[in-house]
Design a protein around this motif. Structure first.
Motif, PDB file in Angstrom:
ATOM      1  N   PRO A  57     -63.785  -4.201   9.199  1.00 45.11           N
ATOM      2  CA  PRO A  57     -62.351  -4.692   8.828  1.00 45.11           C
ATOM      3  C   PRO A  57     -62.027  -6.007   9.928  1.00 45.11           C
ATOM      4  N   GLN A  96     -57.708  -9.144   7.828  1.00 46.29           N
ATOM      5  CA  GLN A  96     -57.199  -8.485   6.801  1.00 46.29           C
ATOM      6  C   GLN A  96     -56.356  -9.281   5.973  1.00 46.29           C
ATOM      7  N   ASP A  97     -55.572 -10.385   6.376  1.00 48.71           N
ATOM      8  CA  ASP A  97     -54.684 -10.985   5.650  1.00 48.71           C
ATOM      9  C   ASP A  97     -55.243 -11.965   4.987  1.00 48.71           C
ATOM     10  N   TYR A  98     -56.279 -12.612   5.265  1.00 44.43           N
ATOM     11  CA  TYR A  98     -56.936 -13.870   4.677  1.00 44.43           C
ATOM     12  C   TYR A  98     -58.503 -13.494   4.494  1.00 44.43           C
ATOM     13  N   THR A  99     -58.914 -14.036   3.486  1.00 44.29           N
ATOM     14  CA  THR A  99     -60.253 -14.136   3.182  1.00 44.29           C
ATOM     15  C   THR A  99     -61.005 -15.082   3.905  1.00 44.29           C
ATOM     16  N   PRO A 117     -56.193  -8.957  15.165  1.00 42.00           N
ATOM     17  CA  PRO A 117     -57.153  -8.219  14.266  1.00 42.00           C
ATOM     18  C   PRO A 117     -56.642  -8.449  12.604  1.00 42.00           C
ATOM     19  N   SER A 118     -55.355  -8.562  12.525  1.00 42.63           N
ATOM     20  CA  SER A 118     -54.815  -8.600  11.204  1.00 42.63           C
ATOM     21  C   SER A 118     -55.176  -9.872  10.419  1.00 42.63           C
TER      22      SER A 118
END
Lengths: 256, 305
Positions: free
Chosen positions: A181, A165-168, A161-162
């Protein structure tokens, strides 16, 4: 003389056996490549969206190579048994051509397998998932495939799932970070398809969201197809190489 | 008689220092939560038993959020350093003024929710309410944070007449910044080992096969050229033993050739070599070719005649 005859018979027997194996492997290669060409479910829409059709080209070549191997093995058996120089010469030349085609197919399949990195799927997912462009049908295919993938395999994103969050992403443009999220499909869903605990899912409490990445679920079937075409073809070629060398040795020893 | 003086002293201190500084530092929960810090929200561990003894039933606990400005040098005061506790309910800085006032207060909760016996989730989420941002309500809005920060927070216990207690400021909390997907390079870093193995082995096999076929065909062509030269051309391409037979009377056969009584032959020991030569001269040693059969190609000459 008897010993020389025995050697001849042994060599003939080995060559016939080698050709039988080549014939059977040719049939198997054809069947496998037909399966790869026609199998369009699973993560296939993601592959189609990457616009990399190398595996298809390799599989089509594999179909015809398999049939050619079967036909040539019969020719080879007849030529060995009758000790005919003409037949064996034709066999050797046609086998070399088939060898070259199968070589191309193997290398293409191996290159394709090499190009399917996690980053490839990550970039495609970030750029196309939930893009909500009504004109491009392929983006809807990508979204539906990802939703199905995440629901069935209880996974989220490519690495986890990150990723969200790490990328648009295109998803982020339409869904705010505070509410989403990560997509709802990453949450543990109940029988009706709604999250069991939405706040827990948003916070990332283990048990309420899927923490694994989906890359294994994608690469598993795709690798199975690609390995089948590439490595099975490679094994056939190694065996064919030995049989061809034996046949050339046999051919050069036949006298008029 | 000291008691009234003690009471007066206590009353005096109560009036002058009405703000209790609690030694609690708000912090992000230490447990592993993937979403505890996102791009616009963050989570805080719920303070438990911190306000007991200072809070009445009617008091409310607020969360003050301010920019930390950790990067600025000391002469520029940080927003958290410049934050002044509001003295009444009306002075509470709202969420809307965060960009200008550089701080706001939110998460107004009854003090009972932070008591020791309260059953409540262990984590508070700051920025989780997206509805109040659009509606622009004047209520305390727990809206998403507009920038990555960093932020400092503290809890403030507000009574009817103003703040009663406050905690310490937290460490700066930096929110996540997302990269653009165009920074992702989808190409493999280096060719996989499978590709190298397959390509190299197949290329070598193909080269060996091509060489073997060319070699076999070349030898056949070479042999057929040699065979033609022998038949029609007097140019000698290979050594050819001439058999010169001088016109002489036939010599008596040396003793030992084909002799039947074995006893006589043993006295003449030099027999086999001359016999062998004569047999070869006349082709009598049995080199007659039969029907086509397989011979190992020891040299190029033997197989192509």
């Amino acid at each position: 003389m008897a010993k020389s005859d025995d050697c001849v018979h042994i060599l003939q027997g080995l060559l016939v056996f080698g050709n039988v194996v080549i014939g059977l492997c040719g049939i198997a290669l054809t069947a496998e490549c037909i399966y790869v060409v026609s199998n369009s479910d699973g993560p296939y829409p993601l592959l189609k969206a990457t616009e990399n059709r190398d595996i298809h080209a390799a599989a089509w070549i594999g179909i015809f190579v398999g049939l050619a191997l079967f036909a040539l093995s019969i020719l080879g058996i007849i030529g060995v048994v009758r000790a005919s120089r003409t037949l064996l010469l034709v066999y050797i030349i046609l086998m070399l051509i088939t060898f070259a085609f199968e070589m191309a197919s193997c290398i293409t399949a191996a290159t394709h397998q090499d190009s399917l990195t996690p980053n490839l799927f990550l970039k495609q997912m970030l750029e196309r998932y939930q893009k909500s462009d009504p004109n491009k049908n392929s983006d809807n295919e990508v979204t539906k495939t990802w939703d199905e993938l995440m629901r069935q395999n209880h996974c989220c994103g490519v690495n986890g799932p990150s990723d969200w969050q790490d990328y648009t992403s295109a998803f982020r443009l339409t869904h705010s970070d505070a509410d989403y999220p990560w997509p709802r499909m990453c949450c543990v869903l109940d029988a009706q398809g709604s999250p069991v605990n939405l706040d827990g899912c948003k916070l990332g409490v283990s048990g309420y969201y899927n923490s694994n990445g989906c890359y294994d679920a994608i690469s598993g079937p795709v690798n199975a197809h690609t390995w089948g075409v590439a490595w099975f073809g490679f094994a056939i070629l190694c065996w064919t190489f030995c049989v061809l060398l034996g046949t050339m040795f046999y051919w050069s020893g036949i006298e008029y | 008689m000291e008691l009234p003086w003690v009471l007066l002293a206590l009353a005096g201190t109560g009036v002058a220092a009405d703000l209790a500084r609690l030694p609690y530092v708000p912090h992000v929960p230490p447990m592993a939560l993937l979403g505890k810090v996102t791009a616009t929200t963050f989570a805080l561990e719920r303070p438990r038993c911190v306000f007991d003894g200072h809070a009445d039933a009617s008091d409310a606990v607020w969360l003050a959020v301010a920019f930390a400005n950790a990067a600025h040098p000391p002469p520029v005061p940080s927003a958290s350093g410049a934050f002044r506790n509001p003295q009444s309910q009306a002075e509470v800085p709202p969420y809307k003024e965060l960009p200008t006032a550089r701080s706001y207060m939110t998460l107004e909760t009854a003090a009972a929710a932070y008591s020791c016996s309260a059953q409540s989730p262990p984590v508070l989420r700051v920025g989780g309410d997206t509805a109040c941002r659009e509606q622009g309500r004047q209520d305390p809005c727990n809206g998403p944070l507009p920038s990555p920060g960093p932020y400092r927070v503290k809890f403030l216990l507000m009574g009817c007449r103003g703040p009663k207690a406050e905690t310490l400021w937290s460490e700066p909390i930096l929110l996540r910044t997302a990269l653009s997907p165009s920074t992702i390079d989808p190409a493999p870093a280096r060719p996989g080992s499978a590709l190298v193995v397959i390509a190299s082995i197949l290329a070598s096999l193909g080269a060996v096969l091509a060489t073997a076929v060319l070699g076999a065909l070349g030898a056949k062509v070479w042999g057929s050229l040699c065979h033609q030269g022998l038949g029609t051309d007097t140019f000698i391409r290979r050594s050819y033993r001439t058999h010169h037979i001088p016109p002489a009377l036939p010599q008596p056969l040396p003793p030992g050739c084909g002799c039947s009584p074995p006893g006589l032959c043993q006295s003449a020991p030099q027999s086999p070599a001359p016999c062998q030569r004569i047999m070869e001269q006349f082709g009598l040693d049995g080199t007659i070719k039969g029907p086509p059969r397989f011979n190992p190609p020891a040299t190029g000459r033997d197989s192509f005649n």
